[in-house]
Design an enzyme around this catalytic site. Structure first.
Site, PDB file in Angstrom:
ATOM      1  N   LYS A 124       0.825  -1.214   0.000  1.00  0.00           N
ATOM      2  CA  LYS A 124       0.000   0.000   0.000  1.00  0.00           C
ATOM      3  C   LYS A 124       0.853   1.256   0.000  1.00  0.00           C
ATOM      4  O   LYS A 124       0.441   2.287  -0.524  1.00  0.00           O
ATOM      5  CB  LYS A 124      -0.964  -0.002   1.193  1.00  0.00           C
ATOM      6  CG  LYS A 124      -2.087  -1.007   0.994  1.00  0.00           C
ATOM      7  CD  LYS A 124      -3.319  -0.662   1.797  1.00  0.00           C
ATOM      8  CE  LYS A 124      -4.435  -1.639   1.448  1.00  0.00           C
ATOM      9  NZ  LYS A 124      -5.554  -1.604   2.366  1.00  0.00           N
ATOM     10  N   LYS A 206      -4.455 -10.496  -6.676  1.00  0.00           N
ATOM     11  CA  LYS A 206      -5.761 -10.778  -6.065  1.00  0.00           C
ATOM     12  C   LYS A 206      -6.809  -9.757  -6.529  1.00  0.00           C
ATOM     13  O   LYS A 206      -6.458  -8.602  -6.846  1.00  0.00           O
ATOM     14  CB  LYS A 206      -5.651 -10.805  -4.539  1.00  0.00           C
ATOM     15  CG  LYS A 206      -5.487  -9.464  -3.907  1.00  0.00           C
ATOM     16  CD  LYS A 206      -5.745  -9.470  -2.401  1.00  0.00           C
ATOM     17  CE  LYS A 206      -5.671  -8.026  -1.942  1.00  0.00           C
ATOM     18  NZ  LYS A 206      -5.994  -7.725  -0.612  1.00  0.00           N
ATOM     19  N   LYS A 209     -11.011  -4.181  -4.584  1.00  0.00           N
ATOM     20  CA  LYS A 209     -11.981  -3.137  -4.932  1.00  0.00           C
ATOM     21  C   LYS A 209     -11.294  -1.898  -5.477  1.00  0.00           C
ATOM     22  O   LYS A 209     -11.907  -1.083  -6.138  1.00  0.00           O
ATOM     23  CB  LYS A 209     -12.912  -2.806  -3.767  1.00  0.00           C
ATOM     24  CG  LYS A 209     -12.288  -2.679  -2.420  1.00  0.00           C
ATOM     25  CD  LYS A 209     -13.379  -2.652  -1.333  1.00  0.00           C
ATOM     26  CE  LYS A 209     -12.868  -3.266  -0.053  1.00  0.00           C
ATOM     27  NZ  LYS A 209     -13.904  -3.699   0.853  1.00  0.00           N
TER      28      LYS A 209
HETATM   29  P1  TYM Z   1     -10.833  -6.128   3.447  1.00  0.00           P
HETATM   30  O1  TYM Z   1     -11.877  -5.099   3.674  1.00  0.00           O
HETATM   31  O2  TYM Z   1      -9.757  -5.822   2.453  1.00  0.00           O
HETATM   32  O3  TYM Z   1     -11.495  -7.491   3.003  1.00  0.00           O
HETATM   33  C1  TYM Z   1     -12.527  -8.117   3.752  1.00  0.00           C
HETATM   34  C2  TYM Z   1     -12.350  -9.627   3.705  1.00  0.00           C
HETATM   35  O4  TYM Z   1     -12.333 -10.092   2.354  1.00  0.00           O
HETATM   36  C3  TYM Z   1     -11.169 -10.883   2.120  1.00  0.00           C
HETATM   37  N1  TYM Z   1     -10.722 -10.681   0.736  1.00  0.00           N
HETATM   38  C4  TYM Z   1     -10.511 -11.670  -0.148  1.00  0.00           C
HETATM   39  N2  TYM Z   1     -10.654 -13.001  -0.055  1.00  0.00           N
HETATM   40  C5  TYM Z   1     -10.376 -13.739  -1.158  1.00  0.00           C
HETATM   41  N3  TYM Z   1      -9.973 -13.210  -2.341  1.00  0.00           N
HETATM   42  C6  TYM Z   1      -9.809 -11.868  -2.487  1.00  0.00           C
HETATM   43  N4  TYM Z   1      -9.432 -11.357  -3.655  1.00  0.00           N
HETATM   44  C7  TYM Z   1     -10.079 -11.032  -1.347  1.00  0.00           C
HETATM   45  N5  TYM Z   1     -10.037  -9.690  -1.139  1.00  0.00           N
HETATM   46  C8  TYM Z   1     -10.431  -9.491   0.145  1.00  0.00           C
HETATM   47  C9  TYM Z   1     -10.137 -10.371   3.128  1.00  0.00           C
HETATM   48  O5  TYM Z   1      -9.165 -11.344   3.403  1.00  0.00           O
HETATM   49  C10 TYM Z   1     -11.012 -10.077   4.335  1.00  0.00           C
HETATM   50  O6  TYM Z   1     -11.229 -11.241   5.104  1.00  0.00           O
HETATM   51  N6  TYM Z   1      -7.822  -5.636   7.408  1.00  0.00           N
HETATM   52  C11 TYM Z   1      -9.063  -6.209   6.929  1.00  0.00           C
HETATM   53  C12 TYM Z   1     -10.280  -5.762   7.718  1.00  0.00           C
HETATM   54  C13 TYM Z   1     -10.180  -5.978   9.201  1.00  0.00           C
HETATM   55  C14 TYM Z   1     -10.295  -7.208   9.883  1.00  0.00           C
HETATM   56  C15 TYM Z   1     -10.208  -6.883  11.266  1.00  0.00           C
HETATM   57  C16 TYM Z   1     -10.466  -8.522   9.463  1.00  0.00           C
HETATM   58  C17 TYM Z   1     -10.028  -5.000  10.131  1.00  0.00           C
HETATM   59  N7  TYM Z   1     -10.055  -5.548  11.361  1.00  0.00           N
HETATM   60  C18 TYM Z   1     -10.260  -7.870  12.240  1.00  0.00           C
HETATM   61  C19 TYM Z   1     -10.523  -9.519  10.453  1.00  0.00           C
HETATM   62  C20 TYM Z   1     -10.422  -9.187  11.809  1.00  0.00           C
HETATM   63  C21 TYM Z   1      -9.269  -5.793   5.491  1.00  0.00           C
HETATM   64  O7  TYM Z   1      -8.765  -4.802   5.048  1.00  0.00           O
HETATM   65  O8  TYM Z   1     -10.185  -6.570   4.832  1.00  0.00           O
END
Ligand code: TYM
Length: 357
Positions: A124, A206, A209
Site C-alpha cells: 500500500k 488478487k 476493490k
Molecule cells: P478487506 O476489507 O480488504 O477485506 C474483507 C475480507 O475479504 C477478504 N478478501 C478476499 N478473499 C479472497 N480473495 C480476495 N481477492 C479477497 N479480497 C479481500 C479479506 O481477506 C477479508 O477477510 N484488514 C481487513 C479488515 C479488518 C479485519 C479486522 C479482518 C479489520 N479488522 C479484524 C478480520 C479481523 C481488510 O482490510 O479486509
C-alpha cells in the site's frame, strides 16, 4: 428464530468469532467467497461479531460523503448476503471507542520492526506513495485490537490477512506474558476454496476493490449483464484444454488442483469461481467443463455466477431502501459490542497500571 443475545450467559459459552471489512467501495466476489460466506455459515455455532472498519479505511484518503454512504451500503449488503442481526452482532468500528483506545495501548507493545515486515503496508505504501501516514503503518495494531477486544477464538478471513493475524497473536502472547492471561489467542480460519480470488484481468494479482481496471473485479451490485461481460472478457492462457480425467485427479488430490491453479491462474480462477457459484464437486465440474474451449467455459461460468449473485442483489436493493431500519440495527450492534469491549479494555487498563477513579 434462533436469536443470540450476547448479554446472555448461555451464548457466552459459544466460541467467539470476530471479523471485519472496510467500507471502501462495494463488496466484491473476493470478499464474498474469501470471508462473508464463512461468516454467514458460522452464525449458528458461534457468537459472532462482524464490524465495518471505518477507522481502518481512513489510512487511505477517503471522500467523506462516500465513506458515509459506503458504510450504510456495506451494512445493507452484509445483511443481503445472509448476516442475521438476530444471531450476530453487526456494528461500525468507530461507534465503539474501545477499538481506538485498545489500539493505542497495543501500539506500545508492538515493535517498529514487526510492522515494517507487513507485506500489505509495503504494497500500500507503493500504491499510495504520495500519502504514507502513520495510521497505515499502525493499521495491523488496530486490527489486533478489533480481534482481542472480543476475546475471539477464531477469525475468518481471506489469505491476504494471514500475516496480520499472526501479528495479532504475537501481540496478544506478548501482553499475556508481560502481565497475566488477558487475551485469548485467536486462530485464523482461511477457507480451502475462495481464500484468494484473483483479478479477472491480471490473474496473478488478487481481486481488489481498488483495482483501476473496472473489468477486473465483480461487485455484488453489478447487473447480470455486467457480471457476464466481465467473465467473458477474463484473461486466460492459451494452454491445453482440460479432460474429465484431469478433474477426476483434482477431485481426489486437492494439492494437484492447487498446483494447477498456480500454473494456470486465469483458468484456475474461473474453475474456482464455478465451484463457488454452483457448490458442485470437482468431479461434477469435470462433466460440465471438460473438453470445452475457453469461450464456452467462460460462458458457462458467467451464467452460473450471474444466477448465483442475482438473489443477493435483489435483497440488497430492498434492504438498502430502509435507512432508518439500518441505523437501528447499527445502533443496537454498537451497544452490544461496547458491552463486551468495555470489559476487556477495563482489564487491560488495570493491568498496565492506569489509575482508575
Ligand atoms: P478487506 O476489507 O480488504 O477485506 C474483507 C475480507 O475479504 C477478504 N478478501 C478476499 N478473499 C479472497 N480473495 C480476495 N481477492 C479477497 N479480497 C479481500 C479479506 O481477506 C477479508 O477477510 N484488514 C481487513 C479488515 C479488518 C479485519 C479486522 C479482518 C479489520 N479488522 C479484524 C478480520 C479481523 C481488510 O482490510 O479486509
Amino acid at each position: 428464530m434462533n436469536s443470540v443475545n450476547p448479554f446472555d450467559t448461555k451464548s457466552g459459552n459459544r466460541p467467539v468469532i470476530l471479523s471485519g471489512i472496510q467500507p471502501t467501495g462495494g463488496l466484491h466476489i473476493g470478499n464474498l467467497f474469501g470471508a462473508i460466506k464463512n461468516w454467514v455459515a458460522m452464525q449458528d455455532e458461534y457468537q459472532c461479531f462482524f464490524t465495518i472498519v471505518d477507522l481502518h479505511s481512513i489510512t487511505i484518503k477517503q471522500v467523506p460523503a462516500e465513506l458515509r454512504r459506503n458504510t450504510l451500503e456495506m451494512t445493507a449488503m452484509l445483511i443481503a448476503c445472509g448476516i442475521d442481526t438476530d444471531k450476530s452482532v453487526l456494528f461500525v468500528q468507530s461507534h465503539v471507542p474501545e477499538h481506538a483506545q485498545l489500539a493505542w495501548v497495543l501500539n506500545c507493545y508492538t515493535g517498529m520492526g514487526e510492522l515494517s515486515r507487513m507485506t500489505q503496508f509495503k504494497d500500500k505504501s507503493v500504491q499510495h506513495s504520495e500519502n504514507i501516514v502513520v495510521g497505515l503503518f499502525a493499521y495491523p495494531v488496530l486490527m489486533a485490537a478489533d480481534i482481542l477486544l472480543y476475546q475471539a477464538d477464531m477469525v475468518p478471513v481471506g489469505e491476504d490477512q494471514k500475516q496480520h493475524l499472526e501479528l495479532s497473536r504475537d501481540i496478544a502472547q506478548r501482553f499475556n506474558h508481560n502481565y497475566s492471561d488477558t487475551f485469548k489467542i485467536p486462530e485464523p480460519y482461511i477457507p480451502q476454496t475462495g481464500a484468494r480470488i484473483m483479478s479477472l484481468q491480471e490473474p496473478t494479482k488478487k481481486m481488489s476493490k481498488s483495482d483501476g481496471n473496472t473489468k477486473a473485479t465483480i461487485f455484488l451490485t453489478d447487473s447480470d449483464e455486467e457480471i457476464k461481460n466481465k467473465i467473458r472478457r477474463a484473461v486466460t492462457d492459451s494452454g491445453e484444454l482440460l479432460t474429465e480425467k484431469d478433474f477426476e485427479i483434482f477431485s481426489v488430490n486437492q494439492e494437484s488442483f492447487s498446483e494447477f491453479i498456480y500454473s494456470r491462474p486465469g483458468l484456475g480462477n474461473l474453475i474456482s469461481l464455478y465451484q463457488l457459484a454452483t457448490s458442485k464437486s470437482l468431479n461434477e465440474i469435470g462433466k460440465d467443463l471438460a473438453g470445452k474451449g475457453f469461450g464456452d467455459i467462460k460462458s458457462i461460468v458467467a451464467d452460473a455466477m450471474a444466477n448465483h449473485l442475482n438473489p443477493t442483489r435483489t435483497r440488497y436493493n430492498e434492504i438498502r431502501k430502509d435507512e432508518n431500519k439500518l441505523k437501528e440495527i447499527l445502533s443496537a450492534g454498537a451497544e452490544k459490542a461496547h458491552a463486551v469491549a468495555f470489559k476487556t479494555l477495563r482489564k487491560v487498563y488495570k493491568k498496565v497500571g492506569f489509575y482508575a477513579l
